[in-house]
Design a protein around this motif. Structure first.
Motif, PDB file in Angstrom:
ATOM      1  N   ALA A   6       0.823  -1.212   0.000  1.00  0.00           N
ATOM      2  CA  ALA A   6       0.000   0.000   0.000  1.00  0.00           C
ATOM      3  C   ALA A   6       0.855   1.260   0.000  1.00  0.00           C
ATOM      4  CB  ALA A   6      -0.938  -0.012   1.202  1.00  0.00           C
ATOM      5  N   ARG A   7       1.993   1.210   0.668  1.00  0.00           N
ATOM      6  CA  ARG A   7       2.811   2.423   0.757  1.00  0.00           C
ATOM      7  C   ARG A   7       3.569   2.731  -0.533  1.00  0.00           C
ATOM      8  NH1 ARG A   7       7.426   0.769   5.234  1.00  0.00           N
ATOM      9  NH2 ARG A   7       8.771  -0.524   3.918  1.00  0.00           N
ATOM     10  N   THR A   8       3.476   1.851  -1.533  1.00  0.00           N
ATOM     11  CA  THR A   8       4.110   2.133  -2.825  1.00  0.00           C
ATOM     12  C   THR A   8       3.266   3.063  -3.685  1.00  0.00           C
ATOM     13  OG1 THR A   8       3.100   0.273  -4.016  1.00  0.00           O
ATOM     14  CG2 THR A   8       5.136  -0.175  -2.785  1.00  0.00           C
ATOM     15  N   GLY A   9       2.022   3.291  -3.270  1.00  0.00           N
ATOM     16  CA  GLY A   9       1.151   4.159  -4.051  1.00  0.00           C
ATOM     17  C   GLY A   9       0.259   3.443  -5.036  1.00  0.00           C
ATOM     18  N   VAL A  10       0.187   2.101  -4.965  1.00  0.00           N
ATOM     19  CA  VAL A  10      -0.729   1.391  -5.853  1.00  0.00           C
ATOM     20  C   VAL A  10      -2.154   1.836  -5.561  1.00  0.00           C
ATOM     21  CG1 VAL A  10       0.786  -0.609  -6.110  1.00  0.00           C
ATOM     22  CG2 VAL A  10      -0.968  -0.603  -4.311  1.00  0.00           C
ATOM     23  N   ASP A  11      -3.040   1.559  -6.502  1.00  0.00           N
ATOM     24  CA  ASP A  11      -4.397   2.082  -6.427  1.00  0.00           C
ATOM     25  C   ASP A  11      -5.401   1.115  -5.814  1.00  0.00           C
ATOM     26  OD1 ASP A  11      -4.001   4.657  -8.193  1.00  0.00           O
ATOM     27  OD2 ASP A  11      -2.990   3.009  -9.227  1.00  0.00           O
ATOM     28  N   GLY A  12      -4.985  -0.138  -5.633  1.00  0.00           N
ATOM     29  CA  GLY A  12      -5.897  -1.100  -5.041  1.00  0.00           C
ATOM     30  C   GLY A  12      -5.199  -2.394  -4.688  1.00  0.00           C
ATOM     31  N   ILE A  13      -5.799  -3.128  -3.759  1.00  0.00           N
ATOM     32  CA  ILE A  13      -5.310  -4.452  -3.371  1.00  0.00           C
ATOM     33  C   ILE A  13      -6.490  -5.412  -3.407  1.00  0.00           C
ATOM     34  CG2 ILE A  13      -4.329  -5.857  -1.518  1.00  0.00           C
ATOM     35  CD1 ILE A  13      -2.771  -3.413  -0.593  1.00  0.00           C
ATOM     36  N   ILE A  14      -6.269  -6.564  -4.039  1.00  0.00           N
ATOM     37  CA  ILE A  14      -7.279  -7.611  -4.161  1.00  0.00           C
ATOM     38  C   ILE A  14      -6.832  -8.799  -3.317  1.00  0.00           C
ATOM     39  CG2 ILE A  14      -8.524  -9.096  -5.786  1.00  0.00           C
ATOM     40  CD1 ILE A  14      -7.737  -7.110  -8.005  1.00  0.00           C
ATOM     41  N   PHE A  15      -7.788  -9.495  -2.739  1.00  0.00           N
ATOM     42  CA  PHE A  15      -7.494 -10.692  -1.958  1.00  0.00           C
ATOM     43  C   PHE A  15      -8.166 -11.894  -2.618  1.00  0.00           C
ATOM     44  CE2 PHE A  15      -7.385  -7.177   1.128  1.00  0.00           C
ATOM     45  CZ  PHE A  15      -6.097  -7.342   1.639  1.00  0.00           C
ATOM     46  N   LEU A  16      -7.347 -12.886  -3.008  1.00  0.00           N
ATOM     47  CA  LEU A  16      -7.883 -14.107  -3.619  1.00  0.00           C
ATOM     48  C   LEU A  16      -8.277 -15.107  -2.545  1.00  0.00           C
ATOM     49  CD1 LEU A  16      -6.580 -16.230  -6.565  1.00  0.00           C
ATOM     50  CD2 LEU A  16      -6.872 -17.297  -4.329  1.00  0.00           C
ATOM     51  N   ALA A  17      -9.460 -15.686  -2.703  1.00  0.00           N
ATOM     52  CA  ALA A  17      -9.908 -16.766  -1.824  1.00  0.00           C
ATOM     53  C   ALA A  17     -10.914 -17.618  -2.583  1.00  0.00           C
ATOM     54  CB  ALA A  17     -10.531 -16.220  -0.547  1.00  0.00           C
ATOM     55  N   GLU A  18     -11.100 -18.824  -2.095  1.00  0.00           N
ATOM     56  CA  GLU A  18     -12.051 -19.716  -2.758  1.00  0.00           C
ATOM     57  C   GLU A  18     -13.477 -19.194  -2.642  1.00  0.00           C
ATOM     58  OE1 GLU A  18     -13.372 -24.441  -2.772  1.00  0.00           O
ATOM     59  OE2 GLU A  18     -12.162 -23.644  -1.129  1.00  0.00           O
ATOM     60  N   THR A  19     -13.845 -18.742  -1.455  1.00  0.00           N
ATOM     61  CA  THR A  19     -15.227 -18.335  -1.198  1.00  0.00           C
ATOM     62  C   THR A  19     -15.265 -17.069  -0.348  1.00  0.00           C
ATOM     63  OG1 THR A  19     -15.370 -19.603   0.855  1.00  0.00           O
ATOM     64  CG2 THR A  19     -15.963 -20.757  -1.187  1.00  0.00           C
ATOM     65  N   ALA A  20     -16.459 -16.485  -0.268  1.00  0.00           N
ATOM     66  CA  ALA A  20     -16.657 -15.325   0.595  1.00  0.00           C
ATOM     67  C   ALA A  20     -16.420 -15.685   2.059  1.00  0.00           C
ATOM     68  CB  ALA A  20     -18.071 -14.775   0.404  1.00  0.00           C
ATOM     69  N   GLN A  21     -16.726 -16.919   2.442  1.00  0.00           N
ATOM     70  CA  GLN A  21     -16.495 -17.334   3.827  1.00  0.00           C
ATOM     71  C   GLN A  21     -15.009 -17.337   4.155  1.00  0.00           C
ATOM     72  OE1 GLN A  21     -18.764 -17.914   6.374  1.00  0.00           O
ATOM     73  NE2 GLN A  21     -16.859 -17.877   7.554  1.00  0.00           N
ATOM     74  N   ARG A  22     -14.170 -17.734   3.206  1.00  0.00           N
ATOM     75  CA  ARG A  22     -12.721 -17.688   3.440  1.00  0.00           C
ATOM     76  C   ARG A  22     -12.259 -16.245   3.659  1.00  0.00           C
ATOM     77  NH1 ARG A  22     -12.486 -22.758   4.751  1.00  0.00           N
ATOM     78  NH2 ARG A  22     -12.327 -24.273   3.054  1.00  0.00           N
ATOM     79  N   ILE A  23     -12.847 -15.318   2.925  1.00  0.00           N
ATOM     80  CA  ILE A  23     -12.522 -13.905   3.136  1.00  0.00           C
ATOM     81  C   ILE A  23     -12.989 -13.463   4.514  1.00  0.00           C
ATOM     82  CG2 ILE A  23     -13.106 -11.555   2.415  1.00  0.00           C
ATOM     83  CD1 ILE A  23     -11.047 -12.824   0.610  1.00  0.00           C
ATOM     84  N   ARG A  24     -14.172 -13.886   4.892  1.00  0.00           N
ATOM     85  CA  ARG A  24     -14.689 -13.511   6.213  1.00  0.00           C
ATOM     86  C   ARG A  24     -13.785 -14.057   7.323  1.00  0.00           C
ATOM     87  NH1 ARG A  24     -19.259 -11.345   8.210  1.00  0.00           N
ATOM     88  NH2 ARG A  24     -19.963 -11.978  10.287  1.00  0.00           N
ATOM     89  N   ASP A  25     -13.301 -15.273   7.151  1.00  0.00           N
ATOM     90  CA  ASP A  25     -12.378 -15.840   8.140  1.00  0.00           C
ATOM     91  C   ASP A  25     -11.112 -14.991   8.245  1.00  0.00           C
ATOM     92  OD1 ASP A  25     -14.194 -17.908   8.471  1.00  0.00           O
ATOM     93  OD2 ASP A  25     -13.087 -19.316   7.199  1.00  0.00           O
ATOM     94  N   PHE A  26     -10.599 -14.573   7.096  1.00  0.00           N
ATOM     95  CA  PHE A  26      -9.409 -13.716   7.087  1.00  0.00           C
ATOM     96  C   PHE A  26      -9.706 -12.366   7.736  1.00  0.00           C
ATOM     97  CE2 PHE A  26      -7.381 -10.278   4.453  1.00  0.00           C
ATOM     98  CZ  PHE A  26      -6.179 -10.257   5.144  1.00  0.00           C
ATOM     99  N   GLN A  27     -10.848 -11.788   7.423  1.00  0.00           N
ATOM    100  CA  GLN A  27     -11.211 -10.498   7.998  1.00  0.00           C
ATOM    101  C   GLN A  27     -11.291 -10.576   9.525  1.00  0.00           C
ATOM    102  OE1 GLN A  27     -14.828 -10.141   5.706  1.00  0.00           O
ATOM    103  NE2 GLN A  27     -13.982  -8.488   4.434  1.00  0.00           N
ATOM    104  N   LYS A  28     -11.896 -11.641  10.020  1.00  0.00           N
ATOM    105  CA  LYS A  28     -12.021 -11.800  11.475  1.00  0.00           C
ATOM    106  C   LYS A  28     -10.653 -11.954  12.120  1.00  0.00           C
ATOM    107  CE  LYS A  28     -14.509 -14.457  14.989  1.00  0.00           C
ATOM    108  NZ  LYS A  28     -15.487 -15.560  15.223  1.00  0.00           N
ATOM    109  N   ALA A  29      -9.794 -12.760  11.488  1.00  0.00           N
ATOM    110  CA  ALA A  29      -8.443 -12.945  12.021  1.00  0.00           C
ATOM    111  C   ALA A  29      -7.656 -11.641  11.978  1.00  0.00           C
ATOM    112  CB  ALA A  29      -7.722 -14.029  11.228  1.00  0.00           C
ATOM    113  N   ALA A  30      -7.864 -10.849  10.927  1.00  0.00           N
ATOM    114  CA  ALA A  30      -7.163  -9.565  10.817  1.00  0.00           C
ATOM    115  C   ALA A  30      -7.597  -8.615  11.926  1.00  0.00           C
ATOM    116  CB  ALA A  30      -7.437  -8.948   9.448  1.00  0.00           C
ATOM    117  N   VAL A  31      -8.890  -8.551  12.178  1.00  0.00           N
ATOM    118  CA  VAL A  31      -9.406  -7.683  13.238  1.00  0.00           C
ATOM    119  C   VAL A  31      -8.819  -8.074  14.596  1.00  0.00           C
ATOM    120  CG1 VAL A  31     -11.501  -7.117  14.530  1.00  0.00           C
ATOM    121  CG2 VAL A  31     -11.520  -7.062  12.026  1.00  0.00           C
ATOM    122  N   GLN A  32      -8.626  -9.370  14.794  1.00  0.00           N
ATOM    123  CA  GLN A  32      -8.116  -9.861  16.075  1.00  0.00           C
ATOM    124  C   GLN A  32      -6.599  -9.732  16.210  1.00  0.00           C
ATOM    125  OE1 GLN A  32      -9.665 -13.868  15.973  1.00  0.00           O
ATOM    126  NE2 GLN A  32     -11.651 -13.269  16.844  1.00  0.00           N
TER     127      GLN A  32
END
Length: 311
Positions: free
Chosen positions: A258-284
Motif C-alpha cells: 500500500a505504501r508504494t502508491g498502488v491504487d488497489g489491493i485484491i485478496f484471492l480466496a475460494e469463497t466469501a467465507q474464506r474472506i470472512r475468516d481472514f477479515q475476522k483474524a485480521a481484526v483480532q
C-alpha cells in the motif's frame, strides 16, 4: 485506495469495494454470472479446452505449453513441459475458435455484470507460439518477432474492449516488469490505451519476504500508465489451511504494498467465507496492527478497522 476480492464462487464478500467472480478460471470450467460481481475470465489458459482439443495447444521449439504439474493425458501420455513454469495449459492465442469462444463469453458477461477482468490473455512465455499459423501471421506482418507478438496481444485486448460496451476493463498481467514484453508480449504503453486498470497477481502460499512484493508493486506502479491493483493470495480451492499465508504475513505485505502508491489491493480466496475468516483474524491481530502502524500503509490499517463492524 480500493480493496477487492477474487473469488471462485459467485457469492460476494462484505467489507470491500469490488468482488470479482472467477467465472472461468484456468481450469476451463464456466459458471453463471452474478450481476452483483465483476467477472473474471481466463482466456487462453484453459485446461479443459486443452484436454478436449490438444491440437489447439500453443507450441515452442522446446515443446507444447502443457502444464508441468498434474498435466493431462494426451493419447495416453502426460506431456507436461518441464522447461517452462506453466501452471496451466495455454492455448494458441491466434486460434480463431478459441478467440471467438472467449470473446463471446466476455461479451455475454459484460451485458450482465458491472465490469470485466481478464487473465491469461497473452502468449504462454518466451518462445511461444511457433505453430504454422503463428509463423505465417508473423511472416505476413513484416514485423520482427517481438513486435509481432506485442501487436497480437494488444490487438486482442482491443477486441475485448470493443465488445464490453463501455464497462470497466481490468487487465491481469504476470509479475515481470522487466521482460514482460519478451516473455508474454506485453507492450505496457499500448495496452494502457485499452485497460482501465492493470492487476498484478502476486500469488504465494507464504509471504515471508514482504520487501520482494513491495519492490514489484513499486516497479509496476512506476511503469504503467493506468491505475495498478495487486492481488494477494489468502486461500485457494483445496488448500491445506496449514499451507497458506498467515494473517500476519498478509497484513504485513498488504501494508508494505500500500505504501508504494498502488491504487488497489485484491485478496484471492475460494469463497466469501474464506474472506470472512481472514477479515475476522485480521481484526483480532491487534499486536500486528500496532506494529504496522506508522509503516505508511494506513489504508490497510483503516480497512481492518472498518472490518470490526462485520463482527
Amino acid at each position: 485506495m480500493k480493496f477487492a476480492t477474487f473469488l471462485y464462487q459467485p457469492e460476494p464478500a462484505e467489507g470491500v469495494d469490488i468482488n470479482f467472480y472467477r467465472i472461468k478460471p484456468e481450469s476451463g470450467t464456466v459458471g453463471k454470472p452474478n450481476p452483483k460481481m465483476y467477472t473474471n475470465i481466463a482466456v487462453f489458459g484453459d485446461n479443459a479446452m486443452a484436454q478436449k482439443h490438444p491440437e489447439w495447444i500453443s507450441v515452442s521449439k522446446d515443446g507444447p505449453s502443457f502444464r508441468r504439474l498434474t498435466a493431462p493425458k494426451v493419447n495416453g501420455i502426460k506431456p507436461g513441459n518441464k522447461k517452462y513454469n506453466l501452471r496451466w495449459d495455454v492455448l494458441c492465442m491466434t486460434n480463431p475458435e478459441v478467440r471467438e469462444y472467449n470473446l463471446t463469453l466476455i461479451e455475454d458477461c459484460a451485458r450482465q455484470t458491472p465490469g470485466i477482468s481478464i487473465s491469461s490473455q497473452h502468449f504462454a512465455d518466451h518462445g511461444f507460439c511457433v505453430c504454422p499459423r503463428c509463423v505465417e501471421l508473423w511472416r505476413q506482418s513484416g514485423l520482427n518477432w517481438y513486435d509481432w507478438r506485442a501487436q497480437t496481444v494488444t490487438e486482442f485486448l482491443k477486441e475485448v474492449k470493443d465488445c464490453i460496451g463501455g464497462k470497466p476493463l481490468y487487465v491481469n498481467m504476470l509479475p515481470d516488469p522487466v521482460l514482460g514484453r519478451e516473455r508474454f508480449g506485453y507492450d505496457f504503453d499500448a495496452l494502457a490505451e485499452y485497460a482501465d486498470v492493470f492487476v498484478i497477481p502476486m500469488f504465494s502460499k507464504a509471504y515471508p519476504s514482504p520487501w520482494y512484493w513491495e519492490m514489484l508493486a513499486r516497479a509496476f506502479k512506476s511503469k504503467l500508465k493506468k491505475p495498478v491493483f495487486t492481488n494477494l493470495y489468502v486461500r485457494g480451492p483445496n488448500d491445506d489451511p496449514k499451507q497458506v499465508p498467515t494473517t500476519e504475513q498478509l497484513l504485513t505485505v498488504a501494508v508494505r504494498i500500500a505504501r508504494t502508491g498502488v491504487d488497489g489491493i485484491i485478496f484471492l480466496a475460494e469463497t466469501a467465507q474464506r474472506i470472512r475468516d481472514f477479515q475476522k483474524a485480521a481484526v483480532q491481530s491487534t499486536n500486528v496492527l500496532a506494529e504496522l502502524d506508522g509503516y505508511g500503509g494506513d489504508e490497510v490499517i483503516d480497512l481492518v478497522s472498518r472490518w470490526k463492524s462485520l463482527f
